[in-house]
Design an enzyme around this catalytic site. Structure first.
Site, PDB file in Angstrom:
ATOM      1  N   HIS A  50      -9.637  79.436  37.570  1.00  0.00           N
ATOM      2  CA  HIS A  50      -9.369  80.253  38.909  1.00  0.00           C
ATOM      3  C   HIS A  50     -10.820  80.385  39.771  1.00  0.00           C
ATOM      4  O   HIS A  50     -11.292  81.456  39.016  1.00  0.00           O
ATOM      5  CB  HIS A  50      -8.745  81.411  38.650  1.00  0.00           C
ATOM      6  CG  HIS A  50      -8.357  82.382  39.738  1.00  0.00           C
ATOM      7  ND1 HIS A  50      -7.238  82.728  40.141  1.00  0.00           N
ATOM      8  CD2 HIS A  50      -9.363  83.179  40.389  1.00  0.00           C
ATOM      9  CE1 HIS A  50      -7.247  83.658  41.013  1.00  0.00           C
ATOM     10  NE2 HIS A  50      -8.517  83.858  41.407  1.00  0.00           N
TER      11      HIS A  50
ATOM     12  N   ASP B  47       1.960  77.376  40.638  1.00  0.00           N
ATOM     13  CA  ASP B  47       1.564  78.899  40.596  1.00  0.00           C
ATOM     14  C   ASP B  47       2.736  79.791  40.930  1.00  0.00           C
ATOM     15  O   ASP B  47       2.367  80.816  41.556  1.00  0.00           O
ATOM     16  CB  ASP B  47       0.390  79.043  41.578  1.00  0.00           C
ATOM     17  CG  ASP B  47      -0.521  80.286  41.330  1.00  0.00           C
ATOM     18  OD1 ASP B  47      -0.194  81.013  40.357  1.00  0.00           O
ATOM     19  OD2 ASP B  47      -1.195  80.910  42.044  1.00  0.00           O
TER      20      ASP B  47
ATOM     21  N   HIS C 141       1.185  74.770  36.246  1.00  0.00           N
ATOM     22  CA  HIS C 141       0.658  76.241  36.537  1.00  0.00           C
ATOM     23  C   HIS C 141       1.771  76.964  37.000  1.00  0.00           C
ATOM     24  O   HIS C 141       2.322  77.006  38.187  1.00  0.00           O
ATOM     25  CB  HIS C 141      -0.483  76.224  37.576  1.00  0.00           C
ATOM     26  CG  HIS C 141      -1.232  77.495  37.948  1.00  0.00           C
ATOM     27  ND1 HIS C 141      -2.504  77.528  38.317  1.00  0.00           N
ATOM     28  CD2 HIS C 141      -0.919  78.857  37.947  1.00  0.00           C
ATOM     29  CE1 HIS C 141      -2.745  78.688  38.623  1.00  0.00           C
ATOM     30  NE2 HIS C 141      -1.846  79.427  38.217  1.00  0.00           N
TER      31      HIS C 141
HETATM   32 ZN   LIG Z   1      -5.128  81.775  39.813  1.00  0.00          ZN
END
Ligand SMILES: [Zn+2]
Length: 450
Positions: A196, A331, A77
């Site tokens: 998400h 992320d 991610h």
């Molecule tokens: Zn996200």
């Protein structure tokens, strides 16, 4: 050129291996691995064979005493921002940041402009990566066209084009029927749907962020707690609970992005006990930081989902250790300084995380919260299992592609965002000293960063 990595502590969870030994790389693949005693004398010298003779090859020797030698990290991610947001990051700068952080593969999220929702955009990302990336780049496709939540993309075509997972990251898949269809497809294609998880009616749509001040305006814990009301634990947990039910209904492959609450860990734990097909990830920042960071670091600690409490952080670490949470994913979300200079309410969410991931995660090892083998597994073998269609193994088994990370578990260094390879200097860790540093990253036998 072939490469011998000597005297390192080899940790390879895929083989249950943790020993001092050597690793030989030949033609971009792992050729030999093992303890020193099993090392054939052939490899003692700097060359193999006699110059010009049969079997001769040049051999570089890397001394790895005191270092950890493990499979290259795989990030499921990250946001590389190209095409469309090159002022924040490019595939070149983002993959250089990845290499510095020990990542040999990054999966890039599709919230680009245009979004990765057609074969043409997949091909565009792959083409840029071929010429400019220093690590492997695997695109993630949108679940819905334009990430609008309305119409499924051609999942099968995108998968054939090279997409390894699907996500509308930044947005949840709001429509239950669309999510159901995506999960049904995921089962056929054997690729994960990464959601998400955020119930927007509890978070942004009913935004109460005006209740929060900005730095210098009497900020305090209580003020920030008001900001977390915007994305309360319930908003995350409600969506995860729905997704679990849809995974139960379809048998599809669900992957929960950036888990951040204690309640979410419990939901996932129960679902796994019931045999539901799901996996989950957690970020280095949710594992190591709490909401307190917002008080001193302002918008650089503004992230979605938000940093939460110490109780949540402890639950995430427990979940990771116990395997309830399968992988660590960064992320990585780079933004320009101008973006983050806006008020707390207006600044975008995200932390530039590729280059600090290992250093911050090692604090968990040094504090005794997690062991080194588990940490390496969550960064290598486990993510490889989730994107198994890519052919990556996350392993140092003989014959595997030589994707290798070498790090010093004890080296101390100070985080200087100005020295980041990433264009995103947005980190809440600026000026802090971390213990644990990536020294060499090798992709397919080639050194990508030293
Ligand atoms: Zn996200």
């Amino acid at each position: 050129m072939n490469l011998l990595i000597q005297n390192g502590r080899i940790i390879d969870p895929s083989q249950g291996m943790d020993c001092i030994g050597d690793l030989l790389v030949a033609d971009g693949r792992i050729a030999q691995i093992g303890g020193q005693t099993s090392r054939p004398p052939l490899y003692n010298g700097a060359t193999v064979g006699s110059p010009g003779g049969a079997g001769y090859c040049r051999l570089s020797v890397l001394q790895a005493q005191g270092m950890i030698v493990c499979p290259g990290f795989i990030d499921l991610h990250c946001h590389l921002r190209q095409p469309g947001f090159e002022e924040k990051e490019t595939i070149a700068s983002g993959t250089m940041a990845a290499a510095r952080g020990g990542f040999t593969t990054v999966c890039c999220m599709p919230n680009t402009n245009p979004p990765i929702d057609t074969e043409a955009v997949v091909a565009q990302v792959q083409k840029i990566a071929t010429t400019q990336a220093v690590v492997r780049v695997l695109p993630i496709g949108c679940i819905t066209e334009g990430r609008s939540g309305k119409k499924l993309v051609g999942m099968s075509q995108l998968n054939k084009a090279g997409v390894v997972a699907f996500s509308d990251d930044g947005n949840p898949v709001w429509d239950c029927e669309i999510m159901r269809q995506a999960l049904e497809q995921s089962k056929i294609l054997d690729v994960p749907i990464i959601d998400h998880c955020e119930d927007l009616t509890l978070s942004r749509i009913g935004s109460r962020q005006s209740a929060v001040g900005s730095p210098g305006e009497g900020w305090g814990t209580i003020d920030y707690r008001l900001s977390t009301i915007d994305f309360p634990a319930a908003a995350e947990e409600h969506m995860i609970a729905r997704d679990i039910e849809l995974a139960r209904l379809t048998g599809g492959r669900l992957h929960i992005a950036h888990v951040s609450t204690a309640g979410a860990v419990e939901l996932i734990r129960k679902a796994k006990i019931q045999g539901i097909n799901l996996t989950a990830e957690v970020t280095p920042h949710h594992l190591t930081l709490t909401e307190q960071m917002v008080i001193t670091r302002g918008t650089n600690a503004k992230v979605s989902p938000p940093l939460r409490t110490e109780k949540d952080r402890n639950a995430l670490v427990d979940g990771l250790r116990e395997g309830v949470i399968d992988v660590i994913a960064t992320d990585h979300a780079p933004h320009t300084e101008a973006d983050k200079a806006r008020s707390f309410n207006q600044a975008p969410f995200g932390i530039s995380g590729l280059e600090t991931a290992l250093g911050s995660l090692m604090s968990l090892v040094h504090q005794g919260e997690i062991d080194l083998g588990t940490l390496v597994s969550r960064l290598t073998y486990q993510p490889a299992q989730i994107i198994r269609g890519s052919g990556l193994t996350g392993s140092l088994k003989i014959g595997s592609a030589a994707d290798i990370t070498i790090f010093d578990p004890d080296a101390r260094w100070t985080v200087g965002p100005d020295r980041f390879a990433s264009r995103g200097k947005n980190t809440p860790l600026a000026g802090m000293t971390l213990r644990g540093k990536v020294m060499v990253t090798i992709v397919a036998g080639v050194i990508a960063a030293v």
